[in-house]
Design a protein around this motif. Sequence first.
Motif, PDB file in Angstrom:
ATOM      1  N   LEU A 440      66.486  29.770  32.902  1.00 19.03           N
ATOM      2  CA  LEU A 440      66.358  30.334  31.559  1.00 19.03           C
ATOM      3  C   LEU A 440      65.082  29.072  31.061  1.00 19.03           C
ATOM      4  O   LEU A 440      64.256  29.456  30.090  1.00 19.03           O
ATOM      5  N   ASN A 441      65.433  27.924  31.088  1.00 23.82           N
ATOM      6  CA  ASN A 441      64.346  26.951  30.864  1.00 23.82           C
ATOM      7  C   ASN A 441      63.123  27.116  31.417  1.00 23.82           C
ATOM      8  O   ASN A 441      62.106  26.923  30.619  1.00 23.82           O
ATOM      9  N   ASN A 442      62.893  27.664  32.627  1.00 22.54           N
ATOM     10  CA  ASN A 442      61.689  28.160  33.059  1.00 22.54           C
ATOM     11  C   ASN A 442      61.101  29.187  32.536  1.00 22.54           C
ATOM     12  O   ASN A 442      59.901  29.478  32.167  1.00 22.54           O
ATOM     13  N   THR A 443      61.834  29.957  31.983  1.00 27.96           N
ATOM     14  CA  THR A 443      61.436  31.254  31.071  1.00 27.96           C
ATOM     15  C   THR A 443      60.748  30.852  29.913  1.00 27.96           C
ATOM     16  O   THR A 443      59.593  31.354  29.580  1.00 27.96           O
ATOM     17  N   TYR A 444      61.355  30.063  29.299  1.00 32.07           N
ATOM     18  CA  TYR A 444      60.826  29.457  28.034  1.00 32.07           C
ATOM     19  C   TYR A 444      59.642  28.738  28.025  1.00 32.07           C
ATOM     20  O   TYR A 444      58.676  28.704  27.240  1.00 32.07           O
ATOM     21  N   ASP A 445      59.568  27.805  29.324  1.00 31.03           N
ATOM     22  CA  ASP A 445      58.279  27.184  29.634  1.00 31.03           C
ATOM     23  C   ASP A 445      57.162  28.256  30.031  1.00 31.03           C
ATOM     24  O   ASP A 445      55.920  27.973  29.363  1.00 31.03           O
ATOM     25  N   ILE A 446      57.382  29.396  30.520  1.00 28.28           N
ATOM     26  CA  ILE A 446      56.410  30.475  30.808  1.00 28.28           C
ATOM     27  C   ILE A 446      55.871  31.061  29.578  1.00 28.28           C
ATOM     28  O   ILE A 446      54.706  31.099  29.030  1.00 28.28           O
ATOM     29  N   HIS A 447      56.975  31.185  28.299  1.00 22.68           N
ATOM     30  CA  HIS A 447      56.344  31.680  27.053  1.00 22.68           C
ATOM     31  C   HIS A 447      55.467  30.771  26.548  1.00 22.68           C
ATOM     32  O   HIS A 447      54.572  31.063  25.909  1.00 22.68           O
ATOM     33  N   ALA A 448      55.975  29.408  26.562  1.00 21.72           N
ATOM     34  CA  ALA A 448      55.060  28.317  26.041  1.00 21.72           C
ATOM     35  C   ALA A 448      53.615  28.444  26.491  1.00 21.72           C
ATOM     36  O   ALA A 448      52.406  28.186  25.642  1.00 21.72           O
ATOM     37  N   LEU A 449      53.444  28.459  27.937  1.00 20.85           N
ATOM     38  CA  LEU A 449      52.389  28.425  28.620  1.00 20.85           C
ATOM     39  C   LEU A 449      51.579  29.765  28.164  1.00 20.85           C
ATOM     40  O   LEU A 449      50.070  29.787  28.021  1.00 20.85           O
ATOM     41  N   GLU A 450      52.086  30.895  28.196  1.00 21.89           N
ATOM     42  CA  GLU A 450      51.450  31.998  27.869  1.00 21.89           C
ATOM     43  C   GLU A 450      50.964  32.052  26.346  1.00 21.89           C
ATOM     44  O   GLU A 450      49.859  32.603  25.979  1.00 21.89           O
ATOM     45  N   SER A 451      51.821  31.357  25.464  1.00 26.95           N
ATOM     46  CA  SER A 451      51.133  31.167  24.004  1.00 26.95           C
ATOM     47  C   SER A 451      49.741  30.222  24.243  1.00 26.95           C
ATOM     48  O   SER A 451      48.877  30.829  23.309  1.00 26.95           O
ATOM     49  N   LEU A 452      50.006  29.175  24.773  1.00 25.24           N
ATOM     50  CA  LEU A 452      48.786  28.548  24.990  1.00 25.24           C
ATOM     51  C   LEU A 452      47.292  29.079  25.452  1.00 25.24           C
ATOM     52  O   LEU A 452      46.385  29.160  24.824  1.00 25.24           O
ATOM     53  N   ARG A 453      47.933  30.054  26.529  1.00 24.46           N
ATOM     54  CA  ARG A 453      46.766  30.900  27.058  1.00 24.46           C
ATOM     55  C   ARG A 453      46.048  31.840  26.154  1.00 24.46           C
ATOM     56  O   ARG A 453      44.853  31.779  26.032  1.00 24.46           O
ATOM     57  N   ASP A 454      46.999  32.418  25.502  1.00 26.75           N
ATOM     58  CA  ASP A 454      46.397  33.390  24.345  1.00 26.75           C
ATOM     59  C   ASP A 454      45.734  32.893  23.304  1.00 26.75           C
ATOM     60  O   ASP A 454      45.115  33.444  22.792  1.00 26.75           O
ATOM     61  N   THR A 455      46.152  31.592  22.923  1.00 27.76           N
ATOM     62  CA  THR A 455      45.501  30.936  21.891  1.00 27.76           C
ATOM     63  C   THR A 455      44.017  30.483  22.470  1.00 27.76           C
ATOM     64  O   THR A 455      43.127  30.455  21.662  1.00 27.76           O
ATOM     65  N   LEU A 456      43.870  29.986  23.550  1.00 31.45           N
ATOM     66  CA  LEU A 456      42.787  29.577  24.123  1.00 31.45           C
ATOM     67  C   LEU A 456      41.828  30.811  24.410  1.00 31.45           C
ATOM     68  O   LEU A 456      40.341  30.623  24.241  1.00 31.45           O
ATOM     69  N   LEU A 457      42.240  31.834  24.914  1.00 33.08           N
ATOM     70  CA  LEU A 457      41.512  32.977  25.417  1.00 33.08           C
ATOM     71  C   LEU A 457      40.458  33.188  24.521  1.00 33.08           C
ATOM     72  O   LEU A 457      39.300  33.353  24.875  1.00 33.08           O
ATOM     73  N   PRO A 458      40.900  33.799  23.067  1.00 35.43           N
ATOM     74  CA  PRO A 458      39.704  34.423  22.421  1.00 35.43           C
ATOM     75  C   PRO A 458      38.782  33.305  22.030  1.00 35.43           C
ATOM     76  O   PRO A 458      37.451  33.707  21.803  1.00 35.43           O
ATOM     77  N   LYS A 459      38.999  32.257  21.958  1.00 39.01           N
ATOM     78  CA  LYS A 459      38.067  31.076  21.512  1.00 39.01           C
ATOM     79  C   LYS A 459      37.132  30.797  22.742  1.00 39.01           C
ATOM     80  O   LYS A 459      36.098  30.476  22.471  1.00 39.01           O
ATOM     81  N   LEU A 460      37.674  30.835  23.986  1.00 37.18           N
ATOM     82  CA  LEU A 460      36.777  30.607  25.079  1.00 37.18           C
ATOM     83  C   LEU A 460      35.845  31.722  25.344  1.00 37.18           C
ATOM     84  O   LEU A 460      34.541  31.543  25.511  1.00 37.18           O
ATOM     85  N   LEU A 461      36.149  32.926  25.154  1.00 43.19           N
ATOM     86  CA  LEU A 461      35.469  34.209  25.489  1.00 43.19           C
ATOM     87  C   LEU A 461      34.338  34.303  24.327  1.00 43.19           C
ATOM     88  O   LEU A 461      33.447  35.008  24.623  1.00 43.19           O
ATOM     89  N   SER A 462      34.671  33.885  23.208  1.00 43.99           N
ATOM     90  CA  SER A 462      33.742  34.144  21.999  1.00 43.99           C
ATOM     91  C   SER A 462      32.797  33.035  21.979  1.00 43.99           C
ATOM     92  O   SER A 462      31.621  32.992  21.493  1.00 43.99           O
ATOM     93  N   GLY A 463      33.248  31.964  22.475  1.00 40.63           N
ATOM     94  CA  GLY A 463      32.222  30.514  22.648  1.00 40.63           C
ATOM     95  C   GLY A 463      32.604  29.780  21.580  1.00 40.63           C
ATOM     96  O   GLY A 463      31.759  28.871  21.130  1.00 40.63           O
TER      97      GLY A 463
END
Length: 477
Positions: A440-463
């Motif tokens: 369960l703790n690992n699952t919450y860590d996964i959610h946090a990492l996915e949130s970080l990824r989703d935050t970075l993704l549009p900014k990296l792709l758009s420049g």
Amino acid sequence: MTVNVDRVPLGDIISHQKGFAFKSKDYLNEGHPVVRVSNFTADSISLDDLKFVGDEVAVQNTNVVLKEGDIVIATVGSWPSNPASIVGKTVSVPSGLEGALLNQNSVRLRVTNGQIDDQEYLFYALKSPKFSEYLVCSAQGSANQASITLKDIFGYEVEWPEAYVRSFIVATLGSIRRKIQLNQQINQTLEQMTQAIFKSWFVDFEPVKAKTAALDAGGTDDDALLAAMQAISGKDADQLAQMQAEQPEQYTELRATAELFPSAMQDSELGEIPEGWEVVPVSDFGQVVCGKTPSKKKPEFYGESVPFIKIPDMHGQLFATRTTECLSAVGAASQPKKAIPKGAVCVSCIATVGQVVITTEESHTNQQINSIVPFNQSYTTYLYFRMGSLYKHLHDLASGGSATLNLNTGNFSKIQVLKPSLDVLERYHSCTSAMLEGALNNTYDIHALESLRDTLLPKLLSGDLSISQVIEEPDYE
């Protein structure tokens, strides 16, 4: 500095292959796996509920063979604005499905004439909100049968910066993705370990059978107890003696566990079971609650307060930690008898039957799900694996000669299952609780990492986010 990002039509940089319409009569219990859109998860493909075809059918359809890293897009399904939608869902083929075959209503994409990591870059680019919004605008059809044309997909102009920038984005987002995958693998191992104990104790009855075999061979009660300890621990007599000398507390706990198991079997309607254990209806374990969907005509019933579990939220999950919809406090209060607490076991019983998850907080479900609210918290883990082991039986009960599977609450409550003694169930709970808490703790860590990824993704792709800014970010591995 911020980079400039060109956009190119997707059709200019990829090759594609539509899936094949495999016939249901060709499906077997084993063979070459066939991936259907119903197997898609948020980013990948679940290994649960795969169909299979034989060699003859597979040889005739080598053009739809998948390889790791292939991008697959669902072209037919429910409307994209539906939170449980399938149409337009974009996934990447995991290593476990190398060589699988792609079914109809989907299309496979591969980058042509690109560098080695461009396939991964394209996957990140197509997971951007821009592509999702584009698909929503392009989809046509009814609420339950929307579709997207290949022409529309290929006409999408994807961000395509210079090669070194694409490589950097892959390295940055790839480090997060690998951490997510590592946590997922750890969770899979923890679940398998918990399930292995379940199978040994409650399916194969290894401790009980070890005792009976020792007694049948003329052994004493102490011999039977030693045999059960060996079955539980996987250690031989010499190793147990060493354990007693070097780890006395663990040895005492193992001995106490072995003492909980009976030393004989008895007949039951489910076949031979350990003496003193029972066969009871599911309702003996807890209150069975059938979910309900609050009125969609009252938007105030929906919000962010109470998880609202639906079948798509259950696929490939041990815990119901994230849902596509939530109810508001007002919506939950409108149907108080449908609330289920933390530790309830949810089982899908209509259409897609046999998915099982454990709740992590007070939740509600829709009417396609029956939930068992255990009378004792020690029942939760046992019920999760017990209901999961009944997948085929649940399907048989739900068929009823109808094309749509439907297992109503009354029949679900009456399903006969094995009920071990309470002390054994409590010991199973104590032996596995740390593993499940870790998952369960690992699952919450996964959610946090996915949130970080989703935050970075549009900014990296758009420049909008420069390479120098990202370099200053901490290492995600």
